[in-house]
Design a protein around this motif. Structure first.
Motif, PDB file in Angstrom:
ATOM      1  N   LYS A  69       6.907  -4.714   3.671  1.00 48.88           N
ATOM      2  CA  LYS A  69       7.413  -5.341   2.439  1.00 48.88           C
ATOM      3  C   LYS A  69       8.817  -5.881   2.704  1.00 48.88           C
ATOM      4  O   LYS A  69       9.682  -5.157   3.188  1.00 48.88           O
ATOM      5  CB  LYS A  69       7.464  -4.326   1.299  1.00 48.88           C
ATOM      6  CG  LYS A  69       6.080  -3.998   0.752  1.00 48.88           C
ATOM      7  CD  LYS A  69       6.172  -3.097  -0.465  1.00 48.88           C
ATOM      8  CE  LYS A  69       4.787  -2.808  -1.023  1.00 48.88           C
ATOM      9  NZ  LYS A  69       4.819  -1.838  -2.143  1.00 48.88           N
ATOM     10  N   ASP A  95      10.846   4.926   4.252  1.00 51.93           N
ATOM     11  CA  ASP A  95      10.132   4.032   3.344  1.00 51.93           C
ATOM     12  C   ASP A  95      10.377   2.546   3.631  1.00 51.93           C
ATOM     13  O   ASP A  95       9.513   1.856   4.157  1.00 51.93           O
ATOM     14  CB  ASP A  95      10.506   4.372   1.886  1.00 51.93           C
ATOM     15  CG  ASP A  95       9.600   3.691   0.876  1.00 51.93           C
ATOM     16  OD1 ASP A  95       8.487   3.290   1.254  1.00 51.93           O
ATOM     17  OD2 ASP A  95      10.001   3.554  -0.293  1.00 51.93           O
ATOM     18  N   LEU A 132       1.356   5.481  -3.130  1.00 51.38           N
ATOM     19  CA  LEU A 132       2.761   5.665  -2.741  1.00 51.38           C
ATOM     20  C   LEU A 132       3.699   5.460  -3.922  1.00 51.38           C
ATOM     21  O   LEU A 132       4.898   5.702  -3.824  1.00 51.38           O
ATOM     22  CB  LEU A 132       3.132   4.683  -1.615  1.00 51.38           C
ATOM     23  CG  LEU A 132       2.386   4.854  -0.291  1.00 51.38           C
ATOM     24  CD1 LEU A 132       2.709   3.710   0.658  1.00 51.38           C
ATOM     25  CD2 LEU A 132       2.744   6.184   0.365  1.00 51.38           C
ATOM     26  N   ARG A 191      -2.820   1.827  -1.522  1.00 50.34           N
ATOM     27  CA  ARG A 191      -1.391   1.945  -1.229  1.00 50.34           C
ATOM     28  C   ARG A 191      -0.598   2.318  -2.474  1.00 50.34           C
ATOM     29  O   ARG A 191       0.507   2.857  -2.381  1.00 50.34           O
ATOM     30  CB  ARG A 191      -0.876   0.629  -0.612  1.00 50.34           C
ATOM     31  CG  ARG A 191       0.581   0.673  -0.199  1.00 50.34           C
ATOM     32  CD  ARG A 191       0.973  -0.523   0.644  1.00 50.34           C
ATOM     33  NE  ARG A 191       2.389  -0.528   0.955  1.00 50.34           N
ATOM     34  CZ  ARG A 191       2.962  -1.357   1.826  1.00 50.34           C
ATOM     35  NH1 ARG A 191       2.237  -2.232   2.482  1.00 50.34           N
ATOM     36  NH2 ARG A 191       4.264  -1.304   2.041  1.00 50.34           N
ATOM     37  N   LYS A 219       4.641  -3.005 -10.836  1.00 53.45           N
ATOM     38  CA  LYS A 219       3.570  -2.193 -10.250  1.00 53.45           C
ATOM     39  C   LYS A 219       2.677  -1.603 -11.329  1.00 53.45           C
ATOM     40  O   LYS A 219       1.731  -0.897 -11.064  1.00 53.45           O
ATOM     41  CB  LYS A 219       4.172  -1.051  -9.440  1.00 53.45           C
ATOM     42  CG  LYS A 219       4.871  -1.520  -8.211  1.00 53.45           C
ATOM     43  CD  LYS A 219       5.077  -0.379  -7.261  1.00 53.45           C
ATOM     44  CE  LYS A 219       5.632  -0.905  -5.951  1.00 53.45           C
ATOM     45  NZ  LYS A 219       5.735   0.095  -4.943  1.00 53.45           N
ATOM     46  N   LYS A 260       2.713   7.459   5.236  1.00 58.32           N
ATOM     47  CA  LYS A 260       2.831   6.119   4.648  1.00 58.32           C
ATOM     48  C   LYS A 260       1.966   5.126   5.425  1.00 58.32           C
ATOM     49  O   LYS A 260       1.258   4.309   4.829  1.00 58.32           O
ATOM     50  CB  LYS A 260       4.302   5.663   4.619  1.00 58.32           C
ATOM     51  CG  LYS A 260       4.410   4.218   4.166  1.00 58.32           C
ATOM     52  CD  LYS A 260       5.761   3.774   3.710  1.00 58.32           C
ATOM     53  CE  LYS A 260       5.656   2.306   3.257  1.00 58.32           C
ATOM     54  NZ  LYS A 260       6.864   1.757   2.740  1.00 58.32           N
TER      55      LYS A 260
END
Ligand code: GLY
Length: 363
Positions: free
Chosen positions: A141, A135, A240, A237, A322, A223
């Protein structure tokens, strides 16, 4: 196992190999940096760096930057400033290269340091944990925690190359392996029932570097598909994020109780709740929910909660960045394995009902 790679249009080149030193030396030869700097934390300084120094000429000759400690609490402005300072003291320029060797804290923070130092120098990520490999190190990120908020300051920046190897996992505990495996299970559920079943049958706690590297490549590829479609995380996205709204709330509640749980475990428990909600709102098959919940109970145990924790959990969910929606909580859910849906509005009563069922399934 032979080296294999995936080259993406919008993110870094990913190399899957168990010959890390040889691969790294080849890459650095092509990049021709004028100096090489290697970022490690206390763990990777002890367990990984000596081996890399013995095997890789690049690492042997590099300047080492060691952060004060290991762990999420060190992912802050103070540590970041120390990295910038050391790059500066060691004479790094825009043609230098930073190699980040560590778990998600090191790759997130090192990448942010590189992307901002002198307006950006190239960097390579070498994740040393399963969680980091599947990840954090992939997808651009970067950032640090700020004002107690996770990843509050950061930017998107792509590594030149991410070298993914399972050889580093030999010294990880079963708990650390299971923590990373939760994200692999998430990728499988986003993909297909076949992939999920294959992962549920695989024993990640029995260290088998080559078979794991193959599964890891397949998982990272999932991913990458989402990142390629939506690099800035504004739509697709967010698939995820499956299990993460509950997962982050569990992590924060555990922190508040002064008994932290790892991110991957929180995600494993959070996915049980997300599948319950998926069943309630989107018709996700009940037998698959039970299959996954049984797996989690058997391998991860349970994060115990009581009814009087529900309001606090809802508060954490409402503050999750988020999850920002004007009119309540939004979730990524599954209609079925391989069929994610994002931005689903859910009432507080439905979240509480899902938490009740989570307790019935796991406790
Ligand atoms: N960890 C989820 C993402 O990179 O979007």
């Amino acid at each position: 196992m032979e080296q294999d790679n995936i080259s993406q249009d919008v993110t870094s080149q990913l190399l899957f190999t168990n010959q890390v030193a040889e691969t790294l030396d080849g890459i650095v030869e092509k990049l021709e940096p004028i100096s090489v700097h290697v970022l490690v934390d206390a763990n990777t300084a002890s367990f990984v760096l000596p081996r890399l120094q013995a095997e890789s000429e690049v690492i042997r000759n590099a300047q080492i930057i060691q952060t004060g400690g290991a762990g999420d609490m060190h992912k802050n402005l103070n540590t970041l400033s120390g990295i910038w300072q050391k790059l500066s003291d060691d004479g790094a320029t825009r043609r230098s290269l930073l190699i980040n060797v560590g778990g998600g804290v090191i790759t997130d923070m090192g990448a942010f340091a590189a992307a901002t130092f002198k307006r950006g120098i190239p960097f390579v990520n070498i994740p040393t944990t399963l969680l980091g490999a599947v990840d954090a190190s992939v997808g651009g990120k970067t950032g640090i925690n700020f004002n107690t908020l996770k990843n509050e300051v950061g930017l998107f920046a792509d590594a030149e190359v991410v070298i993914i190897s399972t050889t580093f996992f030999r010294t990880l505990s079963s708990q650390e392996m299971l923590s990373g495996y939760a994200e692999m299970l998430k990728h499988a559920m986003l993909t297909s029932r076949e992939m999920t079943d294959r992962l549920l049958r695989y024993d990640v706690t029995t260290y088998e570097p080559d078979s794991l590297l193959k599964l890891l490549k397949e998982s990272v590829n999932v991913k990458c598909g989402y990142v390629k479609e939506d690099p800035n995380d504004l739509g697709k996205r967010q698939s995820l994020n499956l299990g993460h709204t509950f997962g982050h709330a569990f992590e924060e509640l555990a922190l508040e109780r002064r008994s932290p749980i790892s991110h991957g475990y929180a995600v494993a428990f959070g996915m049980v709740c997300a599948l319950v909600l998926s069943h309630m709102k989107e018709g996700f098959p009940s037998e698959r929910l039970h299959t996954y919940a049984d797996y989690v109970r058997h391998h991860y145990g349970v994060f115990a909660i009581r009814c009087n924790d529900y309001d606090r959990l809802l508060q954490f969910m409402a503050h999750d960045k988020k999850n920002a929606a004007a009119d309540g909580l939004t979730f990524t859910l599954l209609k079925d394995e391989g069929k994610p849906v994002t931005g689903i509005n859910v009432s507080a009563d439905d979240v509480k009902a899902a938490l009740d069922i989570y307790c019935d399934l796991l406790m």
